[in-house]
Structure formats: structure tokens, C-alpha cells
Enzyme design. Structure first.
Site, short mmCIF file in Angstrom:
data_model
loop_
_atom_site.label_atom_id
_atom_site.label_comp_id
_atom_site.label_asym_id
_atom_site.label_seq_id
_atom_site.Cartn_x
_atom_site.Cartn_y
_atom_site.Cartn_z
N ASP A 1 0.86 -1.26 0.21
CA ASP A 1 0.13 0.06 0.16
C ASP A 1 0.86 1.32 -0.09
OD1 ASP A 1 -2.73 1.33 2.14
OD2 ASP A 1 -2.09 1.41 -0.14
N LYS B 1 1.87 4.52 -0.97
CA LYS B 1 1.24 5.86 -1.69
C LYS B 1 1.49 6.88 -0.78
CE LYS B 1 -3.04 4.69 0.82
NZ LYS B 1 -4.53 4.10 0.67
N ASN C 1 0.72 7.52 2.75
CA ASN C 1 1.31 6.59 4.03
C ASN C 1 2.74 6.77 4.26
OD1 ASN C 1 -1.10 5.16 4.28
ND2 ASN C 1 -0.55 3.57 3.03
N ASP D 1 2.01 3.15 8.35
CA ASP D 1 0.67 2.51 8.29
C ASP D 1 0.93 1.02 7.24
OD1 ASP D 1 -2.40 3.05 6.28
OD2 ASP D 1 -1.84 1.59 8.34
N THR E 1 -6.08 1.76 -2.42
CA THR E 1 -6.96 2.45 -3.44
C THR E 1 -6.47 2.01 -4.86
OG1 THR E 1 -5.26 4.09 -3.36
CG2 THR E 1 -7.05 4.64 -2.15
C1 LIG Z 1 -4.37 8.37 12.32
C2 LIG Z 1 -3.40 8.95 11.56
C3 LIG Z 1 -3.24 7.90 10.31
C4 LIG Z 1 -4.10 7.27 9.66
C5 LIG Z 1 -3.71 6.24 8.79
C6 LIG Z 1 -2.36 6.09 8.40
C7 LIG Z 1 -1.34 6.84 8.91
C8 LIG Z 1 0.00 7.03 8.51
C9 LIG Z 1 0.46 7.99 7.73
C10 LIG Z 1 -1.79 7.81 10.03
N1 LIG Z 1 -0.91 8.48 10.66
C11 LIG Z 1 0.07 7.84 11.41
O1 LIG Z 1 -0.05 6.85 11.92
N2 LIG Z 1 1.16 8.88 11.98
C12 LIG Z 1 2.21 8.40 12.90
C13 LIG Z 1 2.88 9.30 13.06
C14 LIG Z 1 2.42 10.64 12.51
C15 LIG Z 1 1.26 10.14 11.85
C16 LIG Z 1 3.21 11.46 12.87
N3 LIG Z 1 3.18 12.96 12.55
C17 LIG Z 1 2.04 13.58 12.07
O2 LIG Z 1 1.06 13.12 11.96
C18 LIG Z 1 2.16 15.07 11.73
C19 LIG Z 1 1.46 15.95 11.07
C20 LIG Z 1 1.52 16.94 10.83
C21 LIG Z 1 2.59 17.77 11.25
N4 LIG Z 1 2.74 19.08 11.10
C22 LIG Z 1 1.81 19.64 9.98
C23 LIG Z 1 1.72 21.36 10.05
N5 LIG Z 1 3.37 21.64 9.82
C24 LIG Z 1 3.34 23.06 9.65
C25 LIG Z 1 4.21 21.29 10.77
C26 LIG Z 1 4.26 19.67 11.02
C27 LIG Z 1 3.51 17.00 12.08
C28 LIG Z 1 3.49 15.64 12.29
N6 LIG Z 1 4.45 11.08 13.60
N7 LIG Z 1 4.06 9.63 13.54
#
Ligand SMILES: CCc1cccc(CC)c1NC(=O)n1cc2c(c1)/C(=N\C(=O)c1ccc(N3CCN(C)CC3)cc1)N=N2
Length: 291
Positions: A148, A150, A153, A166, A183
Site C-alpha cells: 500500500d 502511496k 502513507n 501504516d 486504492t
Molecule cells: C491516524 C492517523 C493515520 C491514519 C492512517 C495512516 C497513517 C500513516 C500516515 C496515519 N498517521 C500515523 O499513523 N502517524 C504516525 C505518526 C504521525 C502520523 C506523525 N506525525 C504527524 O502526523 C504530523 C502531522 C502534521 C505535522 N505538522 C503539520 C503542520 N506543519 C506546519 C508542521 C508539521 C507534523 C506531524 N508522527 N508519527
């Protein structure tokens, strides 16, 4: 005798992972939300270590019958140790939620950067593809197919280093797989056809990602899923005539988006491709100094 038993018990205690609970953490701002839960910034109280705490609702997992998939994702991601794979440090649960203690990626989601800039420069794109290739080579060595890959992720750490997150659709695979997932845009023909598939599906996804990094849209995008399905099956690949993408880049994409999975460029060969050699930043950060 008693001291021997005590010593064995102590050794066992060391081996058993610490039982975490919400009381071990101070919860910070929400970072994002997905279909099954949200992710929060958090700090482990004793060590002051910053993590991302992903909260998943048990009722959602039960509703979509994803219990075994989540269990597999957690077992797989716990055992993966690679600079471009997001760490899963541990997990715990209470009555209605499961909590994943994940590495915090300060830079957020890569696709936001892609949407903001429209497309990436060749150095940035090649650096991300090289990082992904090395991460996938490591996963494949451990019999893990991600399936997956993409932009949604992919995360970025504080130095702009790519992290695959993920592993929800990944599998520990020794034989060909049959499960439909993800997707359509990023799916290889054999997956879209729900045929037996193997590691090479990740090589296909690398080709799709490389195209999207450089042109800002995935190669088989279409109005409807049916049309995307048709375009993938035909490998209906065309390159917009634009000056900012080199012919080496197009060559690499064309050698990954090949219908016959046995003929796709191998991960090791991607690392030796002229476009990667010329453009990828070995540190994986592609620091701002040379975009
Ligand atoms: C529930 C969330 C989810 C669902 C499905 C898949 C995934 C993987 C991507 C995830 N995320 C996940 O597991 N995640 C594991 C993680 C994670 C997400 C993460 N950081 C952030 O999500 C993040 C977002 C925005 C951020 N800022 C945005 C604004 N900027 C100005 C400064 C920086 C900085 C950090 N660190 N470990």
C-alpha cells in the site's frame, strides 16, 4: 534454589515488554485523523521521550473485521528496524481503544508537501525513491510486502527523511498473496485483477509514486475507478511533454510500470539506475541547500 528461581524470574521480566498505559503519557495536540482513529503528539513521562500515540477504536476494528489485520500490522512493524520505516515502539489497550506508540515524524505527511508544491524537483523525487527502495528491500528481505505504498502513507522526519508508515495492508509473505487492498491508483495489474501476487507489487507502486512525485498526479488517474482499472490493465502510460522531467526519470518509470511482474526492474537495480545515481542524496534528507 529460591535465588535461582528469582533470577530466572527477573530475566523473564526483562524480556517481557513493559506494560504501558495511558498514565505513562502526557497527551499533546492532535496530529491527524484516519478512518479508524486519531494520532496525537505525546510525551512519555519518565523519559520525556516524544512519540505519536495512535488511538484506534475497537468497535471500528470489529465493525470492519480488521482485528487480524491490525494484529499482523503490529507484529510486522514492531520487528522492522530501518531509518525509512516508522518505528512502532509498543502498544496497549483499554476497554474501547487500542493505542499504538509510534515514532514521531515531525515533518508530517509527504502528500501535503506534494499538494503544496504541485510536484517535486528531480533531486527530491530521486532521494525519496531511493529511500523507499532501500526500505522496501529491507522489508522484502524480512518477507514483508507493504502493498500500500502511496503518498498518504509516507511521513517526513525533522530532517526531511522519508518514513513509511501504516503497515495495515502489509503481509508476511512466503508464497503468492491473493488479498485485494488499497486504492486503485497504486495497485499493480495482478492485484487489480485479484490474481496471485508477490513482492513485485511494491516495485510497481514505486513506479507510480515516482511518476506522481515528478508530474504531481498518478499515471493512471481517471474519472472513474473503472477507467483507472482499465488504464492500469493496459499500462496506459504517457508522459506530459514538460521540460522539468529528464528522459532518465521517464526510463526508470517505464521499467517499473511493466505488466509482467517478473520483468519489473529489481530494487537493487533501481539503486544502480543512472537517474538515481545522478540525483538521489545519499543522506536521504535532500537538505534545502540543494533542492
Ligand atoms: C491516524 C492517523 C493515520 C491514519 C492512517 C495512516 C497513517 C500513516 C500516515 C496515519 N498517521 C500515523 O499513523 N502517524 C504516525 C505518526 C504521525 C502520523 C506523525 N506525525 C504527524 O502526523 C504530523 C502531522 C502534521 C505535522 N505538522 C503539520 C503542520 N506543519 C506546519 C508542521 C508539521 C507534523 C506531524 N508522527 N508519527
Amino acid at each position: 534454589m529460591a535465588s535461582l528461581i528469582r533470577r530466572q524470574n527477573q530475566q523473564h521480566q526483562k524480556r517481557v515488554q513493559k506494560q504501558w498505559s495511558l498514565l505513562d503519557f502526557e497527551i499533546g495536540k492532535p496530529l491527524g485523523k484516519g478512518k479508524f482513529g486519531r494520532v496525537y503528539l505525546a510525551r512519555e513521562l519518565k523519559s520525556k521521550f516524544i512519540v505519536a500515540l495512535k488511538v484506534i477504536f475497537k468497535e471500528q476494528i470489529e465493525k470492519y473485521k480488521l482485528h487480524h489485520q491490525l494484529k499482523r500490522e503490529m507484529e510486522i512493524q514492531t520487528n522492522l528496524r530501518h531509518p525509512n520505516v516508522l518505528r512502532l515502539y509498543g502498544w496497549f489497550h483499554d476497554d474501547d481503544r487500542i493505542y499504538l506508540i509510534l515514532e514521531y515524524a515531525h515533518g508530517g505527511e509527504l502528500y501535503r508537501q506534494l499538494r503544496k508544491t504541485g510536484h517535486l524537483g528531480e533531486r527530491q523525487a530521486a532521494t525519496y525513491i531511493a529511500s523507499l527502495t532501500q526500505a522496501l528491500a529491507y522489508c522484502h528481505e524480512k518477507d514483508v510486502i507493504h502493498r500500500d505504498i502511496k503518498p498518504e502513507n509516507l511521513l517526513l522526519d525533522h530532517e526531511g527523511r522519508l518514513k513509511i508508515a501504516d503497515f495495515g495492508w502489509s503481509v508476511q509473505s512466503r508464497s503468492k498473496r491473493h488479498t485485494m487492498c488499497g486504492t486503485l491508483d497504486y495497485l499493480a495489474p495482478e492485484m487489480v485483477e485479484n490474481k496471485a501476487h508477490d513482492y513485485a507489487v511494491d516495485n510497481w507502486s514505486l513506479g507510480v509514486l515516482c511518476y506522481e512525485f515528478l508530474f504531481g498526479v498518478p499515471p493512471f488517474e481517471a474519472e472513474s475507478q473503472t477507467d483507472t482499472f482499465r488504464r492500469i490493465m493496459k499500462v496506459d502510460l504517457s508522459f506530459p511533454s514538460t521540460l522539468h522531467v529528464s528522459s532518465e526519470a521517464k526510463n526508470l518509470i517505464s521499467r517499473l510500470l511493466v505488466k509482467d511482474s517478473s520483468k519489473r526492474l529489481l530494487l537493487q537495480k533501481i539503486m544502480e539506475h543512472p537517474w538515481i545515481i545522478k540525483n538521489a542524496d545519499p543522506s536521504g534528507t535532500c537538505s534545502k541547500s540543494n533542492p
